[in-house]
Write a protein that holds these residues in place. Structure first.
Motif, mmCIF file in Angstrom:
data_model
loop_
_atom_site.group_PDB
_atom_site.id
_atom_site.type_symbol
_atom_site.label_atom_id
_atom_site.label_comp_id
_atom_site.label_asym_id
_atom_site.label_seq_id
_atom_site.Cartn_x
_atom_site.Cartn_y
_atom_site.Cartn_z
ATOM 1 N N ARG A 55 36.528 45.713 40.281
ATOM 2 C CA ARG A 55 37.114 46.687 39.629
ATOM 3 C C ARG A 55 36.479 48.039 39.385
ATOM 4 N NH1 ARG A 55 40.491 47.054 33.874
ATOM 5 N NH2 ARG A 55 41.347 48.850 34.411
ATOM 6 N N HIS A 60 39.667 50.346 44.063
ATOM 7 C CA HIS A 60 40.898 50.843 43.130
ATOM 8 C C HIS A 60 41.723 49.495 42.718
ATOM 9 C CE1 HIS A 60 40.673 55.033 43.912
ATOM 10 N NE2 HIS A 60 40.407 54.787 45.409
ATOM 11 N N VAL A 61 42.355 49.510 41.690
ATOM 12 C CA VAL A 61 43.161 48.543 41.265
ATOM 13 C C VAL A 61 44.217 47.891 42.301
ATOM 14 C CG1 VAL A 61 44.645 47.737 39.237
ATOM 15 C CG2 VAL A 61 42.512 49.279 38.776
ATOM 16 N N LEU A 92 42.533 41.183 35.855
ATOM 17 C CA LEU A 92 42.336 42.500 36.528
ATOM 18 C C LEU A 92 42.614 43.734 35.462
ATOM 19 C CD1 LEU A 92 41.740 44.137 38.939
ATOM 20 C CD2 LEU A 92 44.184 43.997 39.430
ATOM 21 N N ILE A 122 42.634 45.641 44.742
ATOM 22 C CA ILE A 122 42.241 44.443 44.101
ATOM 23 C C ILE A 122 43.564 43.725 44.153
ATOM 24 C CG2 ILE A 122 41.259 43.227 42.456
ATOM 25 C CD1 ILE A 122 39.545 45.948 41.880
ATOM 26 N N ILE A 178 36.692 39.557 39.961
ATOM 27 C CA ILE A 178 37.707 40.550 39.782
ATOM 28 C C ILE A 178 37.274 41.595 39.025
ATOM 29 C CG2 ILE A 178 40.063 41.009 38.555
ATOM 30 C CD1 ILE A 178 40.893 38.283 39.842
ATOM 31 N N LEU A 179 36.511 41.345 37.918
ATOM 32 C CA LEU A 179 36.070 42.457 37.100
ATOM 33 C C LEU A 179 34.775 43.189 37.776
ATOM 34 C CD1 LEU A 179 35.301 40.695 33.652
ATOM 35 C CD2 LEU A 179 37.156 42.304 34.183
#
Length: 178
Positions: free
Chosen positions: A113, A117-118, A43, A121, A109-110
């Protein structure tokens, strides 16, 4: 929910049970922690790692789609394409990587992103890993409940779903290669 669909731990139950039968023991805690670490690390630094070795996200996604495709073929047809020496335990390989934190999961996940927002995730990763741990820990009980015919049905159904995810991942990313 996107990670839940891509990780597809429910669809992996037949694979997990087969692994348990082959090696006798699955290290649920170790597999869950390692998969979580791989996903969280990817991430934050995944794209940089890919750029460092000269691989773009589309190439990584297409490669991941091939892996998912062959896993799906194995599930649907009941054949073994990948042959390896029998591992003594099943924790990091093949459970944590590539089954749980595989190319499809890491590519997702990429992609997430760019949209979320991180923190959201990361929370999704943690929730999924908790569910993964529960499934891994209860795989012996699930095997008894489902029986051989139930496992065969789940394997075929989720094999087709995994095949569809592979095709979608391929078609979404192959045009970016050219």
């Amino acid at each position: 929910m996107i990670l839940f669909a891509v990780i597809d731990i429910v669809g992996s139950i037949p694979i997990i049970i087969d692994l348990r039968n082959k090696v006798g023991h699955i290290q649920s805690e170790k597999a869950s922690v390692v998969a979580a670490l791989i996903m969280v690390a990817f991430l934050f630094i995944g794209e940089e790692i890919l750029n460092l070795i000269g691989i773009d996200v589309n190439s990584f996604a297409v490669a991941g789609s091939f892996i998912l495709f062959f896993l799906a073929i194995e599930m649907i047809l009941g054949i073994t394409l990948y042959k390896d020496d029998a591992p003594e335990t099943a924790s990091i390989v093949p459970l944590a990587f590539p089954l749980i934190a595989g190319a499809g999961t890491l590519t997702s996940i990429l992609s997430l992103r760019a949209e979320y927002h991180v923190e959201n995730i990361a929370a999704g990763i943690i929730i999924n890993i908790i569910f993964v741990y529960i499934v891994l820990k209860s795989s012996k009980k699930l095997s008894r409940i489902l029986g051989q015919s139930g496992l065969a049905v789940i394997r075929k159904v989720f094999g087709v779903i995994l095949l569809a995810i592979a095709v979608k991942l391929f078609s979404a990313n192959v045009t970016g290669l050219f």
